[in-house]
Design a protein around this motif. Structure first.
Motif, mmCIF file in Angstrom:
data_model
loop_
_atom_site.group_PDB
_atom_site.id
_atom_site.type_symbol
_atom_site.label_atom_id
_atom_site.label_comp_id
_atom_site.label_asym_id
_atom_site.label_seq_id
_atom_site.Cartn_x
_atom_site.Cartn_y
_atom_site.Cartn_z
ATOM 1 N N GLY A 553 37.279 44.106 31.204
ATOM 2 C CA GLY A 553 37.689 44.210 32.597
ATOM 3 C C GLY A 553 36.984 43.205 33.493
ATOM 4 O O GLY A 553 37.594 42.614 34.394
ATOM 5 N N VAL A 554 35.708 42.988 33.258
ATOM 6 C CA VAL A 554 34.952 42.038 34.081
ATOM 7 C C VAL A 554 35.417 40.607 33.822
ATOM 8 O O VAL A 554 35.560 39.799 34.751
ATOM 9 N N GLY A 555 35.659 40.273 32.564
ATOM 10 C CA GLY A 555 35.991 38.890 32.248
ATOM 11 C C GLY A 555 37.461 38.565 32.234
ATOM 12 O O GLY A 555 37.825 37.410 31.990
ATOM 13 N N LEU A 556 38.338 39.552 32.512
ATOM 14 C CA LEU A 556 39.772 39.309 32.416
ATOM 15 C C LEU A 556 40.289 38.267 33.403
ATOM 16 O O LEU A 556 40.940 37.296 32.984
ATOM 17 N N PRO A 557 40.071 38.419 34.714
ATOM 18 C CA PRO A 557 40.652 37.432 35.640
ATOM 19 C C PRO A 557 40.225 35.992 35.347
ATOM 20 O O PRO A 557 41.073 35.104 35.292
ATOM 21 N N GLU A 599 39.951 53.372 35.137
ATOM 22 C CA GLU A 599 39.825 53.005 36.548
ATOM 23 C C GLU A 599 39.332 51.566 36.696
ATOM 24 O O GLU A 599 39.826 50.806 37.527
ATOM 25 N N ARG A 600 38.355 51.197 35.907
ATOM 26 C CA ARG A 600 37.855 49.819 35.983
ATOM 27 C C ARG A 600 38.897 48.827 35.473
ATOM 28 O O ARG A 600 38.989 47.701 35.958
ATOM 29 N N TRP A 601 39.675 49.255 34.502
ATOM 30 C CA TRP A 601 40.750 48.394 34.009
ATOM 31 C C TRP A 601 41.815 48.180 35.081
ATOM 32 O O TRP A 601 42.321 47.067 35.257
ATOM 33 N N ALA A 602 42.135 49.249 35.827
ATOM 34 C CA ALA A 602 43.114 49.110 36.909
ATOM 35 C C ALA A 602 42.606 48.141 37.970
ATOM 36 O O ALA A 602 43.376 47.340 38.520
ATOM 37 N N ALA A 603 41.306 48.198 38.284
ATOM 38 C CA ALA A 603 40.744 47.267 39.265
ATOM 39 C C ALA A 603 40.871 45.829 38.768
ATOM 40 O O ALA A 603 41.152 44.903 39.550
ATOM 41 N N ALA A 604 40.674 45.616 37.452
ATOM 42 C CA ALA A 604 40.832 44.276 36.898
ATOM 43 C C ALA A 604 42.277 43.797 37.002
ATOM 44 O O ALA A 604 42.543 42.622 37.311
ATOM 45 N N LEU A 605 43.236 44.690 36.784
ATOM 46 C CA LEU A 605 44.641 44.319 36.912
ATOM 47 C C LEU A 605 44.992 43.985 38.358
ATOM 48 O O LEU A 605 45.755 43.042 38.629
ATOM 49 N N HIS A 606 44.457 44.753 39.314
ATOM 50 C CA HIS A 606 44.687 44.446 40.727
ATOM 51 C C HIS A 606 44.157 43.054 41.055
ATOM 52 O O HIS A 606 44.815 42.271 41.762
ATOM 53 N N SER A 607 42.975 42.747 40.561
ATOM 54 C CA SER A 607 42.391 41.430 40.819
ATOM 55 C C SER A 607 43.235 40.329 40.192
ATOM 56 O O SER A 607 43.453 39.278 40.799
ATOM 57 N N LEU A 608 43.759 40.582 38.998
ATOM 58 C CA LEU A 608 44.584 39.586 38.317
ATOM 59 C C LEU A 608 45.897 39.374 39.058
ATOM 60 O O LEU A 608 46.355 38.236 39.235
ATOM 61 N N ALA A 609 46.520 40.468 39.520
ATOM 62 C CA ALA A 609 47.805 40.358 40.203
ATOM 63 C C ALA A 609 47.689 39.610 41.516
ATOM 64 O O ALA A 609 48.658 38.983 41.983
ATOM 65 N N LEU A 625 51.301 36.275 33.589
ATOM 66 C CA LEU A 625 50.224 37.258 33.565
ATOM 67 C C LEU A 625 50.167 38.039 34.865
ATOM 68 O O LEU A 625 49.900 39.251 34.857
ATOM 69 N N ARG A 626 50.421 37.377 36.012
ATOM 70 C CA ARG A 626 50.408 38.103 37.281
ATOM 71 C C ARG A 626 51.541 39.113 37.329
ATOM 72 O O ARG A 626 51.366 40.263 37.752
ATOM 73 N N GLY A 627 52.718 38.707 36.860
ATOM 74 C CA GLY A 627 53.847 39.640 36.851
ATOM 75 C C GLY A 627 53.619 40.795 35.896
ATOM 76 O O GLY A 627 53.993 41.937 36.176
ATOM 77 N N ARG A 628 52.964 40.510 34.764
ATOM 78 C CA ARG A 628 52.695 41.585 33.810
ATOM 79 C C ARG A 628 51.701 42.578 34.389
ATOM 80 O O ARG A 628 51.851 43.802 34.195
ATOM 81 N N ALA A 629 50.702 42.089 35.115
ATOM 82 C CA ALA A 629 49.721 42.981 35.727
ATOM 83 C C ALA A 629 50.381 43.891 36.745
ATOM 84 O O ALA A 629 50.095 45.096 36.809
ATOM 85 N N ARG A 631 53.494 44.873 36.781
ATOM 86 C CA ARG A 631 54.339 45.851 36.082
ATOM 87 C C ARG A 631 53.499 46.974 35.476
ATOM 88 O O ARG A 631 53.882 48.159 35.543
ATOM 89 N N LEU A 632 52.365 46.637 34.862
ATOM 90 C CA LEU A 632 51.504 47.671 34.289
ATOM 91 C C LEU A 632 50.990 48.622 35.360
ATOM 92 O O LEU A 632 50.934 49.840 35.152
ATOM 93 N N LEU A 633 50.634 48.074 36.526
ATOM 94 C CA LEU A 633 50.171 48.925 37.627
ATOM 95 C C LEU A 633 51.316 49.787 38.146
ATOM 96 O O LEU A 633 51.112 50.967 38.499
ATOM 97 N N LEU A 634 52.504 49.245 38.216
ATOM 98 C CA LEU A 634 53.668 50.014 38.670
ATOM 99 C C LEU A 634 53.976 51.154 37.709
ATOM 100 O O LEU A 634 54.219 52.290 38.141
ATOM 101 N N ASP A 635 53.946 50.894 36.398
ATOM 102 C CA ASP A 635 54.237 51.935 35.410
ATOM 103 C C ASP A 635 53.191 53.040 35.438
ATOM 104 O O ASP A 635 53.500 54.199 35.137
ATOM 105 N N GLU A 636 51.953 52.702 35.792
ATOM 106 C CA GLU A 636 50.880 53.693 35.850
ATOM 107 C C GLU A 636 50.864 54.445 37.176
ATOM 108 O O GLU A 636 50.051 55.352 37.361
ATOM 109 N N GLY A 637 51.731 54.089 38.107
ATOM 110 C CA GLY A 637 51.751 54.740 39.417
ATOM 111 C C GLY A 637 50.640 54.269 40.345
ATOM 112 O O GLY A 637 50.386 54.902 41.376
#
Length: 782
Positions: A553-557, A599-609, A625-629, A631-637
């Motif tokens: 999560g820390v190194g993803l973006p 939760e930390r993974w979701a924060a990493a996806l928000h940062s990536l998007a 990758l931004r579009g995929r992030a 979509r993953l956040l949308l599917d998770e609500g």
């Protein structure tokens, strides 16, 4: 008194030759039988008479220090050598194998076919020999099909008064062939083998035997008829290198006999040959009856009349083709016409099940074996997992002790490289971790792999632990280590886990590549899930898995920055795998819900998007990758559709690069396109963007767009096309303002009686799940 030596030249695995050998031995009444084969097998030849020995079987010889160097000598019921072995055992006659010892064969790097008689036809021709003597004889006789010619002159030949006459004719033909055979490497090997055979014949004479029968390949008969001097043969064999070998009996299969390469024997129709040998009385009629039984078992309508007409047609074809008896070609032609209605698909079933067959032999427990092989046989008996040549599916419920033990055995064998069972998808729709489906298929060469694995331990568990520890010490890739951990947990190798976990912790602490960490995490999470249902202690994995998730999560973006198209596609696969894995991590005891890795993974996806698009600042991230992030956040609500639409609108605006926008759409729609049907705003935005892309740019984007939309479900693509064909979808803002589709409450309520029946509710008006829905009358729509 001079000894009488009778040479019985045969075709290996020929039922006609086998019958001729049986008749010749009954006529000769020999006091010694010599058979072409490795002399190391003399000590275990008596096992052929054991009641538990069921052909097809094979002699397996291997180098003691290098078990991978192995060779097989297969025997079927219809093999002349097997007939000679059984005659010697039944009549208490001494039997010896007289071919060049395997110890010399391996040292001389003999061809690995393992078939008595040498290399394959193509290899023999390349080495200067005659590839197939039978084919050469058939050509000399004016026939273009050697198999058909051999069937007519040998396999279908009725026995006459002199059982030795056929062997004299074959010997004469082979003598003529050998006079024209060119020299080459194969000829050199044949010289060595035949020199050793002659020495063994001399040894049998010196032992006092007076009636000696020699069963060997017909090709060798001319070289054994005229004996050179003893000194000549000794000179040929002098100084030959040798290696220490071991030999035993192993089960074999008809299917392996039908293979022309590797350890096969090159017989096209072992099932047919078995039938010819075991059914001398009315073979065609019995063959057709067996085919009818097979087709009936597969739900094909085959009656007795079909059998009668098929037999008549086969015999008529034999007469028209000038053959003494209907052969395999005539019977299959008749079956295709009469029983299969001309279908080659149905005929292929007959060929697979009967012409080739799935017969698997058995060897007695007294056959020599390494301790690992004995432990495997013990486990197979106790777990009721009998090796079978035919492929079958095995569904295991890991909550049952027996099935859990079966699963552990199969996983341990896979770790040892013995792929008797391969994981498969179950026909039962189940997402639970308590179910496993295996596809079992036993191959004869697994006997070699068992011998190879024997140096890891004397039991299956010890050997698997030993190999796992070695693999952990040699592993250089983090994903390999996590996969090994998963294998150890699935196989219940608690003895190997400490060494593997130490190697994993050391490697994970030093690896900083997010892609490596992302590839390693899913296997760890799967191991944690399986640990619960198998009762395995996987506590040590939890901390490692959470640590990896946090570091990812820390190194993803930063890891997604500046990637090209191929790098972005690879990272997108890691995104999906890590997202699924993080969602399966169980919550730790006493942890705050906000500290869960999800939760930390979701924060990493928000940062990536929220990153800038690639091609811009140094922090640019590809649109895929931004579009995929998003979509993953949308599917998770974690994002609502309005926010997802706003982000799509920004990406698809005229200020954005079309290529980046196409990548964003590809990543966003990769999880399925049904949301476009339920959210007209998103569909409108996409339509506006597509219609506004310049023509030249659109041509460049077509490959990406086609790949994107071809991945959608067929029904979704069809519905989107219908909506687009109905007329303009309007702007995204207009679509968002459009009123939702009106719900047809009457049609929706019509399902309530069926739903109540499925849920076992007595009355939908009083059901606790549906208290506010009035009962509807049952209509024809129900």
């Amino acid at each position: 008194m001079s000894a009488e030596v009778t040479l019985l030249g045969v075709r290996h695995h020929g039922p006609g030759s086998a019958r001729a050998v049986a008749a010749a031995l009954e006529q000769l009444k020999p006091d010694a039988v010599l058979i072409e084969g490795p002399p190391e097998a003399d000590a275990i030849a008596a096992l052929a008479a054991d009641k538990e020995m069921q052909p097809p079987v094979a002699l397996l010889a291997h180098v003691v220090d290098d078990p991978a160097r192995a060779a097989f000598w297969p025997f079927a019921v219809f093999s002349p050598e097997w007939v000679a072995l059984r005659y010697a055992a039944d009549h208490d006659v001494p039997v010896r194998f007289v071919d060049l010892p395997a110890a010399y064969t391996f040292a001389l790097a003999e061809a690995p076919s393992g078939v008595p008689g040498g290399t394959s036809g193509e290899a023999a021709e390349a080495e200067g020999g005659i590839g197939d003597p039978i084919a050469a004889l058939a050509e000399a006789a004016g026939h273009d099909d050697p198999e058909r010619w051999w069937e007519d002159v040998v396999e279908h030949r009725a026995p006459d008064g002199d059982a030795l006459a056929p062997f004299a004719a074959v010997a004469e033909a082979m003598t003529a062939l050998r006079e024209t055979a060119p020299a080459g490497p194969r000829a050199r090997r044949d010289d060595l083998r035949e020199a050793y055979m002659r020495q063994q014949i001399r040894a049998a004479r010196r032992a006092g035997h007076r009636r000696i029968a020699v069963v060997c390949g017909a090709w060798h008969v001319p070289a054994l008829q005229t004996m050179p001097t003893v000194a000549h043969d000794r000179a040929l064999l002098a100084g030959l290198p040798k290696m220490k070998t071991q030999i035993t009996w192993v089960p074999w299969t008809h299917r392996r006999l039908a293979q022309h390469t590797g350890y096969g024997a090159g017989i096209d129709s072992p099932g047919w040959y078995h039938h010819l040998f075991t059914s001398p009385d009315r073979p065609v009629t019995r063959w057709m009856t067996g085919i009818a039984d097979l087709l009936r078992a597969e739900d094909h309508p085959v009656s007795s009349a079909h059998v009668i007409e098929a037999v008549r047609l086969a015999e008529t074809l034999a007469v028209l083709r000038g053959r003494p008896l209907a052969g395999l070609g005539e019977t299959l032609d008749a079956v295709r016409s009469v029983m299969c209605d001309g279908s080659d698909v149905t005929l292929a079933l007959v060929h697979d099940r009967l012409v080739v067959g799935d017969a698997l032999g058995e060897v007695p427990d007294g056959a020599p074996a390494v301790p690992l092989q004995r432990d495997l046989a013990r486990l197979q008996r106790s777990l009721r997992l009998k090796p079978e040549a035919a492929e079958r599916e095995l569904v295991l419920d890991l909550r049952k002790d027996l099935d859990a033990e079966r699963s552990r055995l199969l996983h341990r064998l896979r770790l040892l490289g013995i792929d008797w069972g391969a994981p498969a998808r179950s026909a039962v729709n189940s997402t639970g971790t308590f179910r496993e489906t295996w596809r079992l298929h036993w191959e004869p060469e697994y006997a070699v792999r068992v011998v190879e694995a024997a140096h890891w331990g004397t039991t299956v568990e010890d050997a698997a632990c030993g190999k796992a520890a070695r693999q952990a010490a040699d592993a250089t890739d983090l994903a390999d280590l996590t996969g090994l951990v998963e294998q150890c947990l699935l196989a219940g190798l608690t003895g190997a886990l400490p060494a593997v976990m130490r190697a994993l912790a050391d490697r994970a602490a030093l690896d900083t590549d997010v892609a490596h960490l992302a590839a390693a995490l899913p296997a760890l999470v799967r191991a944690l899930r399986y640990g619960d249902v198998r009762g395995t202690d996987a506590t040590a994995l939890d901390g490692v898995a959470r640590g990896l998730a946090e570091r990812i999560g820390v190194g993803l973006p930063p890891a997604c920055t500046g990637r090209d198209a191929d790098g972005a596609a690879a990272m997108r696969a890691h995104l999906d795998a890590v997202h699924a894995a993080v969602g399966l991590l169980p919550p730790a005891a006493g942890d705050d819900p906000g500290d869960h890795p999800a939760e930390r993974w979701a924060a990493a996806l928000h940062s990536l998007a929220a990153r800038e698009p690639s091609g811009g600042p140094a922090t640019g991230v590809p649109g895929l990758l931004r579009g995929r992030a998003v979509r993953l956040l949308l599917d998770e609500g974690r994002l609502d559709s309005a926010e997802a639409g706003r982000r799509m609108g920004l990406v698809l605006s005229p200020a954005g690069a079309p290529a980046d926008a196409a990548g964003w759409i590809e990543g966003f729609l990769a999880g399925g396109g049904a949301l476009l049907l339920h959210d007209t705003a998103l569909l409108g935005l996409l339509d506006d963007w597509l219609t506004g892309v310049p023509g030249d740019t659109l041509i460049d984007l077509l490959p990406v767009l086609r790949r994107t939309f071809s991945g959608l479900e067929a029904a979704v693509r069809r519905t989107i096309g219908e909506r687009a064909a109905a007329g303009p979808l309007g702007t995204g803002a207009a679509a968002a303002a459009a009123p939702p589709e009106k719900l047809d409450e009457q049609r929706a309520d019509a399902v309530l009686p069926v739903l109540a029946l499925l849920l076992g509710l007595p009355d939908v008006t009083t059901a606790p799940l549906l208290p506010r829905i009035p009962r509807q009358p049952t209509g024809r729509n129900t």
